[in-house]
Design a protein around this motif. Structure first.
Motif, PDB file in Angstrom:
ATOM      1  N   ASP A   1     -74.795  76.897  58.157  1.00 43.14           N
ATOM      2  CA  ASP A   1     -74.040  76.821  56.908  1.00 43.14           C
ATOM      3  C   ASP A   1     -74.062  75.411  56.317  1.00 43.14           C
ATOM      4  O   ASP A   1     -73.040  74.741  56.239  1.00 43.14           O
ATOM      5  CB  ASP A   1     -72.591  77.280  57.162  1.00 43.14           C
TER       6      ASP A   1
ATOM      7  N   TYR B   1     -76.259  73.854  52.994  1.00 43.94           N
ATOM      8  CA  TYR B   1     -77.276  74.296  52.036  1.00 43.94           C
ATOM      9  C   TYR B   1     -78.480  73.379  51.930  1.00 43.94           C
ATOM     10  O   TYR B   1     -79.561  73.823  51.569  1.00 43.94           O
ATOM     11  CB  TYR B   1     -76.644  74.524  50.651  1.00 43.94           C
TER      12      TYR B   1
ATOM     13  N   LYS C   1     -80.543  86.190  54.111  1.00 49.58           N
ATOM     14  CA  LYS C   1     -79.178  86.595  54.487  1.00 49.58           C
ATOM     15  C   LYS C   1     -79.162  88.076  54.903  1.00 49.58           C
ATOM     16  O   LYS C   1     -78.490  88.451  55.873  1.00 49.58           O
ATOM     17  CB  LYS C   1     -78.224  86.363  53.310  1.00 49.58           C
TER      18      LYS C   1
ATOM     19  N   MET D   1     -75.382  86.441  60.761  1.00 49.05           N
ATOM     20  CA  MET D   1     -74.250  85.605  60.352  1.00 49.05           C
ATOM     21  C   MET D   1     -74.722  84.264  59.794  1.00 49.05           C
ATOM     22  O   MET D   1     -75.867  83.875  59.965  1.00 49.05           O
ATOM     23  CB  MET D   1     -73.309  85.362  61.536  1.00 49.05           C
ATOM     24  N   ILE D   2     -73.788  83.598  59.133  1.00 49.02           N
ATOM     25  CA  ILE D   2     -74.015  82.244  58.624  1.00 49.02           C
ATOM     26  C   ILE D   2     -72.824  81.422  59.102  1.00 49.02           C
ATOM     27  O   ILE D   2     -71.672  81.823  58.881  1.00 49.02           O
ATOM     28  CB  ILE D   2     -74.069  82.237  57.075  1.00 49.02           C
TER      29      ILE D   2
ATOM     30  N   GLN E   1     -74.921  73.517  45.472  1.00 51.20           N
ATOM     31  CA  GLN E   1     -73.729  74.057  46.137  1.00 51.20           C
ATOM     32  C   GLN E   1     -73.294  75.364  45.482  1.00 51.20           C
ATOM     33  O   GLN E   1     -72.939  76.329  46.170  1.00 51.20           O
ATOM     34  CB  GLN E   1     -72.599  73.032  46.086  1.00 51.20           C
ATOM     35  N   ALA E   2     -73.334  75.390  44.136  1.00 55.40           N
ATOM     36  CA  ALA E   2     -72.942  76.616  43.427  1.00 55.40           C
ATOM     37  C   ALA E   2     -73.920  77.748  43.772  1.00 55.40           C
ATOM     38  O   ALA E   2     -73.513  78.905  43.947  1.00 55.40           O
ATOM     39  CB  ALA E   2     -72.928  76.358  41.931  1.00 55.40           C
TER      40      ALA E   2
ATOM     41  N   TRP F   1     -75.614  78.039  46.553  1.00 52.75           N
ATOM     42  CA  TRP F   1     -75.326  78.441  47.939  1.00 52.75           C
ATOM     43  C   TRP F   1     -74.124  79.386  47.965  1.00 52.75           C
ATOM     44  O   TRP F   1     -74.120  80.388  48.699  1.00 52.75           O
ATOM     45  CB  TRP F   1     -75.070  77.193  48.784  1.00 52.75           C
ATOM     46  N   ALA F   2     -73.132  79.103  47.129  1.00 50.81           N
ATOM     47  CA  ALA F   2     -71.965  79.999  47.050  1.00 50.81           C
ATOM     48  C   ALA F   2     -72.394  81.384  46.574  1.00 50.81           C
ATOM     49  O   ALA F   2     -71.908  82.398  47.072  1.00 50.81           O
ATOM     50  CB  ALA F   2     -70.906  79.406  46.129  1.00 50.81           C
ATOM     51  N   GLU F   3     -73.331  81.415  45.601  1.00 55.98           N
ATOM     52  CA  GLU F   3     -73.822  82.714  45.117  1.00 55.98           C
ATOM     53  C   GLU F   3     -74.543  83.466  46.237  1.00 55.98           C
ATOM     54  O   GLU F   3     -74.423  84.692  46.352  1.00 55.98           O
ATOM     55  CB  GLU F   3     -74.772  82.514  43.932  1.00 55.98           C
TER      56      GLU F   3
ATOM     57  N   LEU G   1     -73.947  83.185  49.447  1.00 57.30           N
ATOM     58  CA  LEU G   1     -72.943  83.669  50.398  1.00 57.30           C
ATOM     59  C   LEU G   1     -72.178  84.870  49.848  1.00 57.30           C
ATOM     60  O   LEU G   1     -71.727  85.727  50.608  1.00 57.30           O
ATOM     61  CB  LEU G   1     -71.968  82.548  50.760  1.00 57.30           C
ATOM     62  N   GLN G   2     -72.046  84.930  48.521  1.00 57.55           N
ATOM     63  CA  GLN G   2     -71.317  86.060  47.926  1.00 57.55           C
ATOM     64  C   GLN G   2     -72.195  87.293  47.740  1.00 57.55           C
ATOM     65  O   GLN G   2     -71.679  88.386  47.498  1.00 57.55           O
ATOM     66  CB  GLN G   2     -70.754  85.672  46.544  1.00 57.55           C
TER      67      GLN G   2
ATOM     68  N   LYS H   1     -74.216  90.587  48.061  1.00 60.97           N
ATOM     69  CA  LYS H   1     -74.030  91.761  48.946  1.00 60.97           C
ATOM     70  C   LYS H   1     -75.357  92.141  49.590  1.00 60.97           C
ATOM     71  O   LYS H   1     -76.389  92.066  48.984  1.00 60.97           O
ATOM     72  CB  LYS H   1     -73.493  92.950  48.149  1.00 60.97           C
TER      73      LYS H   1
END
Lengths: 349, 290
Positions: free
Chosen positions: A165, A167, A201, A206-207, A339-340, A342-344, A346-347, A349
């Motif tokens: 975890d 990025y 992913k 897992m991350i 970072q943004a 990476w958040a996408e 992680l979100q 599906k």
């Protein structure tokens, strides 16, 4: 109590105050690998000073400490060298003179001015490095397959891959898999990298951060770890000797930490001596084999035993350095964009 | 003369009341109001690349609401919290009910002590312990394999369900305590009266006990929301980053960039959600007239 006794007691109390201590103390913001007495005591004894260190683990932590300190409270810092530009841009770092440091003993790739200088001015001195690797359980995975970075997307490893975890190394590994040079990445490359990360992913179980991925490797929830530093496997290798790591043939990612002096330091000469000491061969050997974590010393003349060199894979280093890419040198805006993204990921599906 | 004395007494009573409430008010202002105000101001001072003092602006708010992944984190947090509240209440209620109405008084204290045992261990240790239980080599997979229900280990940890599971384990006991405390205060004559009037046991439970225990459920639900929606540890350890909750996104801003303005915006969003939930449940929380 007579007057002279009172004066002695007063003087003794005064000597205990921080202000009185300040002249004999060098204040260092450092990572845990600089805190061994065996590393610090020779410098303290030779210079008659005490190293007052504060443990930090990131550049954000440095900024948080500075936000609660007065200018000049801190003299030296250890930093992830990728943040040289960011801290120099905030005018926090003192310009350094390359002649004061043993650059001739540091491999050219590690001493690359792109990592240590901004606008031709040197700000940071490399001191230790290592790699974000592909780690694996060789009892469960063919080591040969792991030399190809594309293997982590192979459906046969579905649910057996753990992603680290952080990025920066993850994005670099994906860029390498896509045939892109990490140093040339721009915002235009991000959509393709995002898609590839989301696909990874989907293939992963897992991350997680260091402790969580260690737990996943130890418990069998993952057999492969992408992007974690070699210290991740080193920490649990004693209990699980089947854990190993590799730098893929297409290329790997290299972390690099450095020393710098604060522009507001009131003890710049002493600070310079400390930096010179840490990059000296004797101190480099101790720093490389720190009780907190091991890593390659920047100085190739570091004093190490043959056994220590074998653990550090000393003889493999020329090849590793050649195929590895340092962390991205980023502007704060590009960092935020990554970072943004990476958040996408992680979100997704 | 009498009215003057009464006025003085009233004035003294007001002063005494003020004296008693002042420490609480000062505490709230100092440790809640002031940090909230600092956070609100911080959210209006966006980060500058060179560390120069920023201008007042709504940039951090625009940046937050323009990032779908960050907005998604709000939704994920709300859904996860709602699930945890619902499951915790469903499981906690029968436990609390049996404890309050069926278990002999002398055993209730022992049962309550057992109920709060999970609170005695560290929150982080408890989350890692669940990771071991749910691992491919953990006890759950071992049992399922030995019962021939599955052939190979299945992934139970590192997903949103594991996060909910970890939360529920903690909050089920919290809810059981608040509901139990409520149930033991209900006058048993109400149920007897209902049954005298011909109501069945089930009917008297639905019509009398359940409505009267709403305050206990509301208090438990609210505490669960407050503690669950702001929690970073459980989703970080058990969730495997398969989806992000708002506290995880807040930590992302702090750990890498030290972007306090953005983190403040997100924290204020969390505060607004908690305040909204409080407004929603304050009536049921106060409706206890036993």
């Amino acid at each position: 109590m007579n007057i002279s006794k009172s004066l002695w007691v007063g003087a003794a109390l005064l000597a205990l105050t921080p202000a009185a201590q300040a002249a004999d103390t060098l204040n260092v913001l450092t990572w845990c690998d600089h805190e061994d007495p065996a590393l610090l005591e020779p410098f303290e004894q030779a210079n008659g000073v005490k190293i007052n260190f504060k443990d930090i683990d990131s550049t954000a932590a440095i900024l948080a400490v500075l936000g609660q300190s007065k200018p000049g409270d801190w003299d030296v810092l250890v930093l992830d060298q990728t943040d040289t530009g960011r801290l120099a841009g905030m005018k926090l770092l003192e310009p350094l003179d390359a002649k004061d440091y043993p650059f001739s003993d540091i491999p050219a790739e590690i001493a690359d001015p792109k990592l240590s200088s901004v606008g031709g001015t040197l700000y940071t001195i490399p001191e230790k490095f290592g790699y974000n690797t592909v780690a694996y359980n060789k009892a469960a995975v063919d080591p040969q397959a792991m030399t190809d970075i594309k293997a982590i997307w192979d459906p046969k490893f579905k649910g057996r891959v753990a992603m680290y975890d952080y990025y920066v190394p993850m994005i670099e590994y994906v860029a390498i898999a896509l045939g892109k040079k990490p140093a040339e990445l721009s915002e235009a490359d991000l959509p393709a990298i995002k898609d590839k990360l989301i696909a990874l992913k989907a293939n992963s179980s897992m991350i997680g951060d260091v402790t969580t991925v260690q737990q996943a490797l130890a418990s069998g929830a993952a057999d492969i770890l992408v992007g974690g530093g070699e210290w991740v496997t080193a920490g649990i290798a004693k209990d699980n000797p089947n854990l190993d790591y590799v730098i893929p043939t297409q290329g790997g990612v290299r972390w690099q930490q450095a020393l710098a002096i604060f522009a507001e330091s009131k003890q710049k000469d002493l600070a310079k001596k400390f930096v010179q000491y840490i990059v000296s061969p004797e101190a480099q050997g101790k720093l490389a084999t720190s009780s907190c974590y091991w890593g390659m010393p920047a100085n190739s003349k570091a004093v190490l035993s043959d056994e220590q060199k074998a653990i550090l894979r000393w003889s493999d280093q020329p090849g590793y350095i050649k195929v590895s890419h340092p962390y991205l040198q980023m502007t704060p805006e590009f960092d935020k964009a990554l970072q943004a993204m990476w958040a996408e990921v992680l979100q997704a599906k | 003369m009498v009215s003057s004395n009464e006025a003085r007494a009233a004035s003294q009573a007001r002063l005494a009341g003020l004296g008693f409430t002042l420490p609480a008010v000062a505490w709230i202002v100092l440790f809640f109001g002031a940090p909230l105000a600092v956070m609100a101001v911080m959210s209006l001072l966006p980060l500058t690349a060179d560390g120069t003092p920023p201008q007042l602006s709504l940039k951090a708010y625009r940046d937050f609401f323009s990032q779908p992944a960050y907005v998604q984190a709000i939704w994920n947090s709300v859904v996860t919290t709602a699930l945890v509240v619902a499951i915790s209440l469903l499981l906690a209620y029968p436990f609390a009910y049996v404890l309050a109405t069926r278990v002999p008084k002398r055993w209730q204290r022992f049962a309550l002590a057992c109920a709060i045992l999970p609170f005695w261990t560290s929150y982080v240790v408890r989350s890692y312990a669940w990771l071991l239980v749910l691992a491919p080599t953990g006890i759950v997979n071992w049992v399922l394999i030995n019962l021939h229900l599955i052939e190979r280990p299945i992934t139970l940890a590192y997903n949103p369900s594991a996060t909910v599971f970890g939360f529920v384990h903690f909050f089920i006991m919290l809810n059981a305590l608040t509901i139990y405390a409520n149930l033991v205060q209900i006058n048993p004559r109400y149920v007897l009266a209902a049954q005298d009037l011909g109501a069945s046991a089930w009917r008297s439970f639905i019509a009398v006990t359940l409505p009267l225990s709403v305050p206990g459920m509301a208090v438990g639900a609210f505490l669960t929301v407050v503690l669950c929606i702001g929690d970073f540890i459980t989703p970080q350890i058990l969730g495997g980053n398969k989806e992000l909750l708002l506290p995880q996104v807040i930590m992302m801003q702090i750990q890498r960039q030290l972007d306090l303005p953005m983190a403040s915006v997100m924290s204020l969003v969390l505060t607004v959600i908690v305040a909204a939930v409080y407004l929603l449940v304050q009536k049921p929380m106060r409706s206890a007239r036993l």
